[in-house]
Motif scaffolding. Structure first.
Motif, PDB file in Angstrom:
ATOM      1  N   ALA A   1       0.859  -1.194   0.000  1.00  0.00           N
ATOM      2  CA  ALA A   1       0.000   0.000   0.000  1.00  0.00           C
ATOM      3  C   ALA A   1       0.886   1.232   0.000  1.00  0.00           C
ATOM      4  O   ALA A   1       1.231   1.753   1.062  1.00  0.00           O
ATOM      5  N   PRO A   2       1.288   1.715  -1.193  1.00  0.00           N
ATOM      6  CA  PRO A   2       2.156   2.898  -1.243  1.00  0.00           C
ATOM      7  C   PRO A   2       1.363   4.163  -0.925  1.00  0.00           C
ATOM      8  O   PRO A   2       0.124   4.163  -0.934  1.00  0.00           O
ATOM      9  N   PRO A   3       2.055   5.264  -0.642  1.00  0.00           N
ATOM     10  CA  PRO A   3       1.355   6.544  -0.403  1.00  0.00           C
ATOM     11  C   PRO A   3       0.535   6.938  -1.628  1.00  0.00           C
ATOM     12  O   PRO A   3       0.851   6.573  -2.773  1.00  0.00           O
ATOM     13  N   VAL A   4      -0.508   7.680  -1.402  1.00  0.00           N
ATOM     14  CA  VAL A   4      -1.387   8.099  -2.496  1.00  0.00           C
ATOM     15  C   VAL A   4      -0.612   8.866  -3.551  1.00  0.00           C
ATOM     16  O   VAL A   4      -0.842   8.724  -4.762  1.00  0.00           O
ATOM     17  N   ALA A   5       0.347   9.675  -3.113  1.00  0.00           N
ATOM     18  CA  ALA A   5       1.117  10.487  -4.056  1.00  0.00           C
ATOM     19  C   ALA A   5       1.945   9.629  -5.001  1.00  0.00           C
ATOM     20  O   ALA A   5       2.284  10.058  -6.114  1.00  0.00           O
ATOM     21  N   ALA A   6       2.275   8.405  -4.547  1.00  0.00           N
ATOM     22  CA  ALA A   6       3.091   7.528  -5.386  1.00  0.00           C
ATOM     23  C   ALA A   6       2.249   6.649  -6.295  1.00  0.00           C
ATOM     24  O   ALA A   6       2.784   5.987  -7.182  1.00  0.00           O
ATOM     25  N   ARG A   7       0.952   6.661  -6.101  1.00  0.00           N
ATOM     26  CA  ARG A   7       0.083   5.811  -6.904  1.00  0.00           C
ATOM     27  C   ARG A   7      -0.135   6.418  -8.284  1.00  0.00           C
ATOM     28  O   ARG A   7      -0.027   7.634  -8.457  1.00  0.00           O
ATOM     29  N   PRO A   8      -0.436   5.584  -9.267  1.00  0.00           N
ATOM     30  CA  PRO A   8      -0.555   6.101 -10.643  1.00  0.00           C
ATOM     31  C   PRO A   8      -1.719   7.091 -10.771  1.00  0.00           C
ATOM     32  O   PRO A   8      -2.808   6.855 -10.247  1.00  0.00           O
ATOM     33  N   SER A   9      -1.443   8.189 -11.448  1.00  0.00           N
ATOM     34  CA  SER A   9      -2.479   9.199 -11.699  1.00  0.00           C
ATOM     35  C   SER A   9      -3.002   9.118 -13.127  1.00  0.00           C
ATOM     36  O   SER A   9      -3.904   9.878 -13.491  1.00  0.00           O
ATOM     37  N   ARG A  10      -2.445   8.203 -13.917  1.00  0.00           N
ATOM     38  CA  ARG A  10      -2.902   8.009 -15.296  1.00  0.00           C
ATOM     39  C   ARG A  10      -2.874   6.508 -15.585  1.00  0.00           C
ATOM     40  O   ARG A  10      -1.870   5.846 -15.321  1.00  0.00           O
ATOM     41  N   LEU A  11      -3.939   5.984 -16.143  1.00  0.00           N
ATOM     42  CA  LEU A  11      -4.000   4.598 -16.570  1.00  0.00           C
ATOM     43  C   LEU A  11      -4.748   4.526 -17.884  1.00  0.00           C
ATOM     44  O   LEU A  11      -5.565   5.404 -18.195  1.00  0.00           O
ATOM     45  N   SER A  12      -4.477   3.490 -18.639  1.00  0.00           N
ATOM     46  CA  SER A  12      -5.203   3.270 -19.889  1.00  0.00           C
ATOM     47  C   SER A  12      -6.410   2.384 -19.619  1.00  0.00           C
ATOM     48  O   SER A  12      -6.483   1.696 -18.584  1.00  0.00           O
ATOM     49  N   VAL A  13      -7.356   2.380 -20.540  1.00  0.00           N
ATOM     50  CA  VAL A  13      -8.567   1.586 -20.335  1.00  0.00           C
ATOM     51  C   VAL A  13      -8.242   0.091 -20.243  1.00  0.00           C
ATOM     52  O   VAL A  13      -8.933  -0.652 -19.539  1.00  0.00           O
ATOM     53  N   THR A  14      -7.187  -0.348 -20.950  1.00  0.00           N
ATOM     54  CA  THR A  14      -6.844  -1.770 -20.883  1.00  0.00           C
ATOM     55  C   THR A  14      -6.201  -2.123 -19.541  1.00  0.00           C
ATOM     56  O   THR A  14      -6.231  -3.288 -19.139  1.00  0.00           O
ATOM     57  N   GLU A  15      -5.614  -1.138 -18.850  1.00  0.00           N
ATOM     58  CA  GLU A  15      -4.986  -1.419 -17.555  1.00  0.00           C
ATOM     59  C   GLU A  15      -6.004  -1.540 -16.428  1.00  0.00           C
ATOM     60  O   GLU A  15      -5.683  -2.048 -15.352  1.00  0.00           O
ATOM     61  N   ILE A  16      -7.236  -1.090 -16.657  1.00  0.00           N
ATOM     62  CA  ILE A  16      -8.255  -1.195 -15.615  1.00  0.00           C
ATOM     63  C   ILE A  16      -8.569  -2.665 -15.356  1.00  0.00           C
ATOM     64  O   ILE A  16      -8.787  -3.079 -14.210  1.00  0.00           O
ATOM     65  N   LYS A  17      -8.594  -3.462 -16.403  1.00  0.00           N
ATOM     66  CA  LYS A  17      -8.789  -4.899 -16.220  1.00  0.00           C
ATOM     67  C   LYS A  17      -7.688  -5.473 -15.330  1.00  0.00           C
ATOM     68  O   LYS A  17      -7.960  -6.278 -14.424  1.00  0.00           O
ATOM     69  N   THR A  18      -6.438  -5.071 -15.574  1.00  0.00           N
ATOM     70  CA  THR A  18      -5.321  -5.546 -14.753  1.00  0.00           C
ATOM     71  C   THR A  18      -5.454  -5.063 -13.323  1.00  0.00           C
ATOM     72  O   THR A  18      -5.171  -5.800 -12.373  1.00  0.00           O
ATOM     73  N   LEU A  19      -5.913  -3.812 -13.157  1.00  0.00           N
ATOM     74  CA  LEU A  19      -6.082  -3.264 -11.809  1.00  0.00           C
ATOM     75  C   LEU A  19      -7.094  -4.080 -11.008  1.00  0.00           C
ATOM     76  O   LEU A  19      -6.945  -4.251  -9.792  1.00  0.00           O
ATOM     77  N   ILE A  20      -8.102  -4.590 -11.687  1.00  0.00           N
ATOM     78  CA  ILE A  20      -9.124  -5.372 -10.993  1.00  0.00           C
ATOM     79  C   ILE A  20      -8.642  -6.799 -10.735  1.00  0.00           C
ATOM     80  O   ILE A  20      -8.809  -7.337  -9.642  1.00  0.00           O
ATOM     81  N   ARG A  21      -8.033  -7.400 -11.745  1.00  0.00           N
ATOM     82  CA  ARG A  21      -7.675  -8.815 -11.636  1.00  0.00           C
ATOM     83  C   ARG A  21      -6.328  -9.025 -10.934  1.00  0.00           C
ATOM     84  O   ARG A  21      -6.162  -9.984 -10.185  1.00  0.00           O
ATOM     85  N   ASP A  22      -5.337  -8.184 -11.186  1.00  0.00           N
ATOM     86  CA  ASP A  22      -4.006  -8.363 -10.598  1.00  0.00           C
ATOM     87  C   ASP A  22      -3.419  -7.005 -10.231  1.00  0.00           C
ATOM     88  O   ASP A  22      -2.540  -6.485 -10.925  1.00  0.00           O
ATOM     89  N   PRO A  23      -3.894  -6.392  -9.149  1.00  0.00           N
ATOM     90  CA  PRO A  23      -3.418  -5.046  -8.782  1.00  0.00           C
ATOM     91  C   PRO A  23      -1.903  -4.961  -8.607  1.00  0.00           C
ATOM     92  O   PRO A  23      -1.298  -3.928  -8.889  1.00  0.00           O
ATOM     93  N   PHE A  24      -1.286  -6.059  -8.162  1.00  0.00           N
ATOM     94  CA  PHE A  24       0.165  -6.021  -7.936  1.00  0.00           C
ATOM     95  C   PHE A  24       0.919  -5.726  -9.227  1.00  0.00           C
ATOM     96  O   PHE A  24       1.976  -5.077  -9.213  1.00  0.00           O
ATOM     97  N   ALA A  25       0.397  -6.188 -10.371  1.00  0.00           N
ATOM     98  CA  ALA A  25       1.045  -5.916 -11.651  1.00  0.00           C
ATOM     99  C   ALA A  25       1.039  -4.421 -11.950  1.00  0.00           C
ATOM    100  O   ALA A  25       2.013  -3.876 -12.486  1.00  0.00           O
TER     101      ALA A  25
END
Length: 972
Positions: free
Chosen positions: A694-718
């Protein structure tokens, strides 16, 4: 030196006696009372250079005296007589001539054998010719064999024999090395018959396994002052057994068969063989045990008769250790531990085995203690740095330059070794990363030149292009041309005359071999690139390199022949499994076992008999290990026949303590196996829990592509690894024609096809589609994989007509408006931006947008799209939010995946959830990810347990399972 006698004079030493030491002691004893120069008049013939060195070392350890004249078996001829003989043809020249003859025969009669067997056939034919010369067998003898049962095979073999007939005529062809030695030996023997030498001639250490050696031994034994000293003669073998060792087909595999044959040829019996000295073997009782265990198979019933007369076996096997390891690695580790202990104790230890893989494993295990054994065989020259380098360079001529071949040579230590090695390695690293990023499976010169100009490495890339992009014409060329081109390319890649290619012992030895090939190349035939690379590798594989820097003087690795040299306090007989020691007889493509016996050639069992004799000598030493692996490559092994016999005999003698003695031998081996397991036991490491950083909010990605949302749901660690740690997967060096490449190219084909169809409706046909596919998928520069080009076009052809029919319906409903259009939508409250690229958006007459996404693989189902794969749903929401610049449809009419497979069109579930609701759910999702306490859990909801993530190794998946509770790690 010897008393006159009418019969042949034969001495011997028992197995286990230190042969060189006893030989020298016997010579000294016979020189007592004689003038000092009497020893110098002795002519001593020995079988190997190592034996000669050991004898000289024994003399050096004694008092000062004149030494006998020592010769090797291969150098017994009179120099004056040799000068009258024609010079022998170098072995390499004869091999090259045979390759040319066999090549032309196969070209004229392709049905005789496959072309791939060219070098094997030439080598085996050369080996047969050498054996015929050594055994004195003429081609006429071979031609007269009874072949009634092998007529078909014999006709094919006769075709090959005919092309080498002229080598045996002697009138027009210079002799090869074996023929030269036979002629020289015949002259020496003829000279001895007419004028026998008066000085002592002693031939020591040979078993007479070859025809020429046997003839020499018989002649020496009958000289007035001649004598043989046989190694490892079994004085415990009864006369009845000796008399039965007469037939090569039944007795050749016995360790004493060669001595029985020699005695029969000399008209002697076993009692006529005299002990050279009174030295007794270290363990006489063990010699009796081994002698009984190795009796010929037809008389093993003598075990029951003579076994009970053996002494207590505990004493006979007191210095014998039996080590049966679970695997070759365990065997090598235990051997290395014992050799290490020997080095600590200052005793001489030798590993004796024909298994070169085992010796390499033992050498590698000893390296951890910086112990470098003195390996008598060295390493094959093809495995030395110059050998590997030159083989890699030869492979460059065989096919188009691949990224893998290019980087393999660029990273070799000898490449660019003349100067500026550091900048070369840096440039190589940058080029490799660029090749991986751009996916160049077959780099082209113009690509590398363009990269070099952009990176200001023009000088380096000019060198690379000039050196590596060699002529790869498929035509055959003379061998001399291949050698010249090969050397020129190798020296250019190595960096010129100042490189390290020909330096050090390995370089000098390799240069000598290459120079020899160049000097004999004119006698070779024309070859293509593949044949030349195979030929060059075969020539290197025949050479050995001994180049150990300061090897340990007391830790030795010997071949089985060198067991006769002895001189070690501890002997480890390794790899004692069937197929290893003894080795299986090689396949003979020319003559079967019966035909060889009829012709007077050596039967395959000869090698087994020689190996048995080596084993009998070595196992009779004072301190001996017998080692074997119970399994190799996950397959059960069979103990060597000699070990098997020994164990069976001991188990059948309980009254002599056989089973207990065998158990004690195993116990001694088990102790070292246990030490090896402790040595190899890894340090305990606790498995990591399932990560959820769980990194700080400031270190979390502020831009993602629509194809990465699937990865965020299925494998957040990636997403965490790629976007927070900024670790991108490294593309393979030699990119395969994978699904990603196919999908990208098919997208290009369909986009161009649909775009053109909007201006030319008549072009909306399967023929036009496949013509465009041929321009892209069929282009060798775009798809440099012939099989993939045909396969991908064939797959597209299966759906081409369906695609055109459905495309007409799509264009009837709406007209294509945008292709590959980029867009982005923001969530201002979170400072987050969603990016996306729509494959295609059509507009209907009501201003409705029709979104399409091409899928060459499986399209997600409606349920998957609803909860996981939200690509099209999010793109629809982005359209309604005006996320695509200069493109603002009134609403989204539909969103559909176009799968180029039987699934066909798969619509997004816009009938279940509206774009507005999709965006609201997305905002809720990203708001949840803005929680500092939420961790990026590894493999949170992958579709299948067998799915592979690019970051499984980083999360150490396998130490934990998907059913484990994630461990949140709050990072600061």
């Amino acid at each position: 030196m010897f008393e006159p006698t009418d019969q042949a004079r034969v001495f011997a030493l028992a197995p286990g006696v230190d042969f060189p030491l006893a030989l020298v002691q016997g010579l000294r004893a016979r020189m007592i009372g004689r003038p000092p120069d009497a020893m110098a008049r002795v002519e001593l013939i020995v079988n190997t250079t190592r034996m000669a060195r050991r004898i000289r070392a024994v003399f050096d350890d004694g008092p000062a005296m004149l030494l006998p004249r020592m010769r090797l078996l291969s150098d017994v001829s009179d120099p004056v007589a040799l000068a009258r003989l024609p010079a022998p043809v170098p072995p390499l020249r004869r091999r090259l001539e045979l390759i040319g003859l066999v090549s032309r025969l196969l070209e004229s009669q392709p049905d005789l054998a496959p072309r791939a067997s060219l070098f094997d056939l030439a080598d085996s034919l050369a080996t047969l010719m050498d054996e015929m010369q050594d055994e004195g067998v003429s081609p006429d003898t071979i031609a007269a064999l009874d072949v009634s049962d092998e007529s078909g095979h014999w006709q094919r073999a006769q075709q090959f024999f005919n092309i080498v007939q002229h080598y045996f005529d002697g009138a027009t062809e210079a002799p090869d090395v074996n023929a030269f030695r036979r002629l020289a030996l015949e002259k020496r023997l003829a000279e001895w018959r007419h004028n026998p030498p008066a000085h002592p001639v002693i031939l020591a250490g040979s078993t007479g396994s070859r025809g020429g050696t046997n003839r020499l031994m018989r002649a020496v034994a009958r000289l007035p002052q001649g004598a043989l000293v046989l190694p490892g003669f079994d004085f415990d073998t009864p006369d009845a057994v000796w008399s039965g060792l007469t037939d090569a087909l039944s007795g050749e595999d016995h360790p004493q068969f060669r001595f029985a044959k020699l005695m029969n040829d000399l008209g002697l019996g076993p009692r006529d063989v005299i002990r050279w000295t009174d030295d007794m073997p270290p363990a006489p009782e063990r010699n009796r045990l081994i002698s009984l265990a190795l009796r010929p198979a037809p008389v093993t019933d003598q075990w029951r008769e003579e076994g009970p007369r053996l002494p207590d076996l505990a004493g006979a096997t007191d210095g014998l250790t039996l080590l049966e390891a679970a695997s070759p690695r365990d065997e090598a580790t235990a051997i290395a531990l014992r050799l290490r202990k020997a080095a600590e104790d200052g005793i001489t230890a030798a590993l004796i085995t024909p298994d070169r893989m085992l010796t390499r494993q033992v050498t590698a295990a000893l390296d951890r203690w910086e112990i470098f054994p003195d390996d008598s065989a060295g390493i094959p020259l093809q495995l030395s740095p110059p050998g590997r380098f030159l083989r890699h360079v030869a492979e460059l001529f065989t096919s188009d330059l691949t990224a893998e071949a290019l980087l393999t040579v660029l990273k070799h230590p000898l490449t660019h070794s003349a100067e500026a090695r550091g900048p070369h390695l840096r440039a190589t690293r940058e080029l490799e990363l660029h090749i991986r990023r751009q996916s160049w499976p077959y780099p082209r010169a113009e690509q590398i030149a363009g990269w070099g100009a952009a990176e200001t490495l023009t000088e380096w890339t000019d060198w690379l292009i000039a050196a590596f992009f060699v002529d790869r014409t498929p035509q055959k060329r003379p061998l001399a041309d291949w050698v010249d081109a090969h050397l020129a390319t190798a020296e250019a890649i190595a960096g010129g005359p100042g490189s390290e290619l020909w330096k050090e012992a390995a370089g000098r030895k390799t240069r000598a071999v290459v120079d020899r090939l160049a000097s004999e190349a004119a006698h070779g035939t024309t070859l293509d690139a593949r044949d030349y690379a195979d030929l060059f590798a075969a020539i290197l594989s025949r050479e050995e390199l001994r180049d150990r820097d300061a090897p340990h003087p007391k830790i030795l690795i010997w071949g089985t022949l060198e067991a006769r040299v002895m001189g070690a306090d501890l002997l480890i007989l390794g790899g004692l499994n069937e197929g290893s020691w003894p080795e299986l007889p090689g396949a003979d493509p020319w003559l079967n076992r019966r035909m060889r016996h009829q012709a007077g050639l050596l039967v395959p069992e000869r090698r087994i008999g020689l190996a048995a004799h080596d084993f009998q000598q070595a196992v009779a030493a004072q301190d001996v290990w017998i080692t074997r692996a119970l399994k190799t490559a996950d397959a059960e092994t069979i103990p060597s026949r000699w070990v098997n016999r020994l164990m069976n005999l001991m188990n059948g003698l309980p009254d002599q303590g056989g089973p207990a003695a065998l158990a004690a031998m195993r116990a001694r081996g088990a102790h070292w196996l246990a030490l090896g397991r402790e040595l190899e036991r890894p340090a305990p490491v606790s498995p990591v829990p399932r990560p959820s950083p769980a990194p700080p909010v400031a270190a979390r990605p502020s831009r993602l592509s629509v194809t990465e949302i699937k990865t965020l749901i299925r494998d957040p660690f990636a997403v965490y690894a790629r976007r927070v740690l900024r670790l991108s997967p490294l593309n393979p060096l030699q990119r395969a024609p994978d699904a990603l490449l196919r999908g990208t190219l098919v997208h290009d084909v369909l986009e161009g096809f649909v775009r053109d169809s909007t201006t030319d409706p008549d072009g909306l046909s399967a023929e036009v589609l496949m013509a465009r596919a041929s321009q892209i998928l069929g282009d060798p520069l775009i798809v440099p994989f012939p099989a993939a080009r045909h396969l991908w076009q064939a797959r597209l052809a299966r759906v081409a007509r369906w695609f055109c029919d459905t495309e007409r319906a799509r264009q009837t409903a709406a007209r294509p408006a945008r292709f590959e259009i980029m867009g982005q939508a923001e969530i201002p409250a979170l400072g987050f931006t969603l990016r996306g690229k729509a494959d295609r958006i059509d507009l209907d007459d009501h201003g409705g947008a029709h979104l399409y996404d091409y899928k060459t693989g499986s399209a997600p189902s409606k349920k998957e799209q609803r909860f996981f794969d939200k690509q099209l749903l999010l793109e629809a929401a982005m359209v309604e939010r005006g996320a695509f610049r200069d493109f603002a449809p009134a609403h989204v009419a539909q969103a559909t995946f176009i799968a180029l497979n039987p699934a066909g069109e798969v619509p997004a579930p816009l009938d279940e959830v509206t774009p507005t609701q999709v965006w609201a759910e997305f905002e809720a999702l990203m708001t949840a990810w803005a929680d500092p306490a939420r961790g990026y859990t590894a493999r949170a909801a992958l579709l299948k347990e067998t799915d592979i993530s690019d970051y499984d190794h980083l999360s150490r998946f396998g130490e934990w399972d998907v059913i484990d509770t994630p461990t949140r790690d709050v990072l600061t």
